[in-house]
Scaffold this active site. Structure first.
Site, PDB file in Angstrom:
ATOM      1  N   LYS A 166       0.840  -1.192   0.000  1.00  0.00           N
ATOM      2  CA  LYS A 166       0.000   0.000   0.000  1.00  0.00           C
ATOM      3  C   LYS A 166       0.883   1.253   0.000  1.00  0.00           C
ATOM      4  O   LYS A 166       1.486   1.604   1.013  1.00  0.00           O
ATOM      5  CB  LYS A 166      -0.915   0.041   1.226  1.00  0.00           C
ATOM      6  CG  LYS A 166      -1.888   1.233   1.208  1.00  0.00           C
ATOM      7  CD  LYS A 166      -1.995   1.899   2.548  1.00  0.00           C
ATOM      8  CE  LYS A 166      -2.795   3.176   2.541  1.00  0.00           C
ATOM      9  NZ  LYS A 166      -2.488   4.132   1.473  1.00  0.00           N
ATOM     10  N   GLU A 186      10.683   2.874   9.681  1.00  0.00           N
ATOM     11  CA  GLU A 186      11.437   4.131   9.765  1.00  0.00           C
ATOM     12  C   GLU A 186      10.408   5.248   9.799  1.00  0.00           C
ATOM     13  O   GLU A 186       9.513   5.308   8.955  1.00  0.00           O
ATOM     14  CB  GLU A 186      12.383   4.268   8.570  1.00  0.00           C
ATOM     15  CG  GLU A 186      13.368   5.419   8.691  1.00  0.00           C
ATOM     16  CD  GLU A 186      12.908   6.677   7.995  1.00  0.00           C
ATOM     17  OE1 GLU A 186      12.580   7.663   8.699  1.00  0.00           O
ATOM     18  OE2 GLU A 186      12.841   6.678   6.757  1.00  0.00           O
ATOM     19  N   CYS A 201      13.142  12.557   5.168  1.00  0.00           N
ATOM     20  CA  CYS A 201      13.209  12.198   6.593  1.00  0.00           C
ATOM     21  C   CYS A 201      14.512  12.675   7.203  1.00  0.00           C
ATOM     22  O   CYS A 201      14.591  12.924   8.402  1.00  0.00           O
ATOM     23  CB  CYS A 201      13.088  10.687   6.769  1.00  0.00           C
ATOM     24  SG  CYS A 201      11.594   9.970   6.062  1.00  0.00           S
ATOM     25  N   GLU A 206       8.885  17.863  14.163  1.00  0.00           N
ATOM     26  CA  GLU A 206       9.153  17.589  12.753  1.00  0.00           C
ATOM     27  C   GLU A 206       8.177  18.384  11.887  1.00  0.00           C
ATOM     28  O   GLU A 206       6.962  18.256  12.018  1.00  0.00           O
ATOM     29  CB  GLU A 206       9.000  16.098  12.457  1.00  0.00           C
ATOM     30  CG  GLU A 206       9.372  15.737  11.025  1.00  0.00           C
ATOM     31  CD  GLU A 206       9.208  14.253  10.735  1.00  0.00           C
ATOM     32  OE1 GLU A 206      10.037  13.701   9.987  1.00  0.00           O
ATOM     33  OE2 GLU A 206       8.240  13.654  11.241  1.00  0.00           O
TER      34      GLU A 206
END
Length: 544
Positions: free
Chosen positions: A212, A293, A327, A426
């Site tokens: 997905k 991750e 990231c 973040e």
């Protein structure tokens, strides 16, 4: 007859093309962009090797050109997820039994197709669907994905060749089986290479996969699926579906044959997955492998001895390439008071030269953020700085516009408080926050660097003083899974810098290395005794 040992030599990293004016690759990519923009693609799911369409279609538009329609994808339902699981399980035995050299050949062929026939189409799809410039697409959807495929074949060969000792009279051997069940691969928008690696790494090990991708990466994911099928991937081995996250999670995590998840995405989603898997642990045939991750709040620590021009160039690239949507992107920087003014002056001047706009104008360094949700979130943080009552200030950029696309101007914030919100959370966009510290207390700020964020993905330190480099490396040992000395914290290369972080950044299973592949294998030790004993007694049982 299978009576030979096959060797796959360590590959070379795929060369990065430069797309200079007048080059053949530039012309080929420009043509591929024009071709894709000229068509409206109808993108199906792929279940059991067949195209599957639904009654619900969703639009795909370039983030940098929202007025243009690229095509539609067919949204999946719970029924499609069940069909994908059934197809995977039906294919499992034949795929697991296939000889390694034949499995390996499929992925080596896919890498070759991607490096040649499909290179321009894949890069163009990544540029249009995910708003990457030509270079960022090249290093991602071409080079890194090719490297994942080729290096993983090599790494897996190394694993298969690792065998235990066999004393005289015995033969000990190790077999590496796939996991018992199916793997769920959930992939992000920001790297086409991650989208390709997360399903293929387990599949290469003999596992079957339900894949997905993020809705915002479906455009390029579908091109990679076309490549896999042309390379000869058997039906049912990897099944590409587009349901909602909750829908696929609810079905997969309750299924007794669920064997593992390969994930890249948000910390919150991953933690929810882990909790749900734990709650269902008694229902599974085996303990699922959980590999993930989950992002970062990546730092740049500048020592008073650092080279100013190097710091400026690497912050500019590390923070603003691909709009800070890596990231690993540099998101917070700590500048010493003796260098801060010069660094800020030069960095601001550099950032102001960055052109922003559409991807098919190759002179643009910055493009759009991925979607309206991201745009609104970043705008909220920028507005928060403007209303922070002196806690922070914008020293460069700070504008945003969604008239024609989701454009956030490259922005630099200076925070007076090292724990100001944009130093801690973040943001995932082209917003860098800096904090100036007392140069005489550079060792004290290391504690702040280490403890400001729950993440520990990447980080960079800059210094010319080797004693200082050693000190920072030691004191920040747990702050980043990928640690850079006098370099930006982005740009990990397969086979060179295995990628992954710990703490809230994930399980640190290092994509692009042999470590990740071990996670998708079950080892079986076999001991064969050539001449078995015929008496249970040992010599010490005998009387004197």
């Amino acid at each position: 007859m299978h009576n030979a040992y096959f060797h796959y030599a360590e590959p070379k990293n795929e060369p990065v093309l430069n797309y200079a004016p007048g080059s053949a690759e530039r012309k080929a990519l420009q043509q591929a962009l024009a071709d894709l923009k000229a068509e409206t693609r109808d993108i199906p799911m792929y279940i059991n090797g067949k195209e599957v369409r639904s009654n619900s279609q969703k639009e795909i538009r370039p983030p940098h050109e929202t007025g243009h329609l690229l095509g539609h994808f067919h949204e999946g339902t719970g029924e499609h997820v069940k069909q994908a699981i059934d197809a995977a399980l039906a294919a499992r035995q034949s795929w697991a039994d296939m000889a390694w050299e034949h499995r390996a050949s499929i992925f080596m062929k896919a890498a070759e197709l991607l490096a040649t026939k499909y290179r321009w189409r894949m890069n163009a799809a990544t540029m249009l669907g995910q708003s990457k410039n030509a270079y960022q697409a090249e290093i991602d959807s071409a080079c890194e994905l090719i490297d994942f495929l080729r290096f993983n074949v090599h790494f897996l060969t190394q694993i298969y060749n690792q065998q235990p000792l066999s004393p005289q009279g015995f033969h000990n051997r190790m077999e590496y089986r796939p996991l018992e069940g199916f793997i769920l691969a959930v992939t992000p928008f920001n790297f086409t290479a991650i989208g390709g690696n997360l399903p293929t790494a387990p599949a290469m090990c003999g596992n079957v996969v339900v894949w997905k991708p993020a809705n915002t990466q479906i455009y390029s994911a579908s091109v990679f699926m076309e490549i896999l099928l042309e390379a000869g991937l058997p039906a049912g081995v990897i099944n590409l579906v587009y349901p909602s996250g909750p829908t696929i999670g609810d079905i997969c995590f309750k299924h007794p044959d669920f064997a593992g998840v390969h994930f890249t995405g948000s910390t919150g989603v991953f933690q929810t997955m882990w909790k749900t898997i734990g709650e269902n642990i008694a229902n599974y045939k085996s303990y699922p492998r959980i590999v993930g991750e989950t992002g970062g709040k990546d730092f740049v620590m500048v020592h008073p001895s650092a080279n100013v021009d190097s710091v400026v160039a690497n912050i500019a690239r590390g923070a603003f390439e691909y709009q800070g949507q890596k990231c690993s992107a540099a998101s917070r920087a700590y500048l010493p008071s003796n260098l801060a003014e010069e660094i800020k002056e030069k960095l601001i001047a550099e950032v102001r030269t960055m052109k922003m706009g559409r991807v098919d104008d190759f002179t643009n360094f910055v493009n759009a953020v991925i979607d309206e949700k991201s745009f609104n979130n970043l705008a909220k943080y920028i507005d928060g700085v403007k209303n922070s009552a002196g806690k922070a200030k914008i020293i460069c950029g700070g504008n945003y516009d969604k008239t024609n696309g989701w454009f956030i101007e490259p922005t630099i914030i200076e925070a007076m408080d090292p724990y100001y919100v944009t130093m801690c959370e973040e943001l995932f966009g082209p917003v860098m926050t800096i904090h100036v510290y007392d140069a005489d207390k550079w060792e004290d700020i290391l504690h702040v660097v280490d403890n400001t964020s729950g993440y520990a993905l990447t980080g960079a330190i800059f210094a010319q003083d080797r004693y200082a480099l050693e000190t920072m490396t030691k004191k920040l040992v747990n702050a980043a899974g990928n640690f850079y000395i006098n370099d930006k914290p982005t740009g990990a290369v397969v086979g060179q810098q295995p990628f992954g972080g710990a703490r809230a950044s994930g399980t640190n299973d290092k994509a692009g290395s042999i470590l990740n592949l071990y996670r998708w294998l079950n080892a079986r030790t076999v001991k064969e005794t050539y001449v078995p004993v015929t008496n249970y007694r040992y010599p010490f049982h005998q009387a004197d």
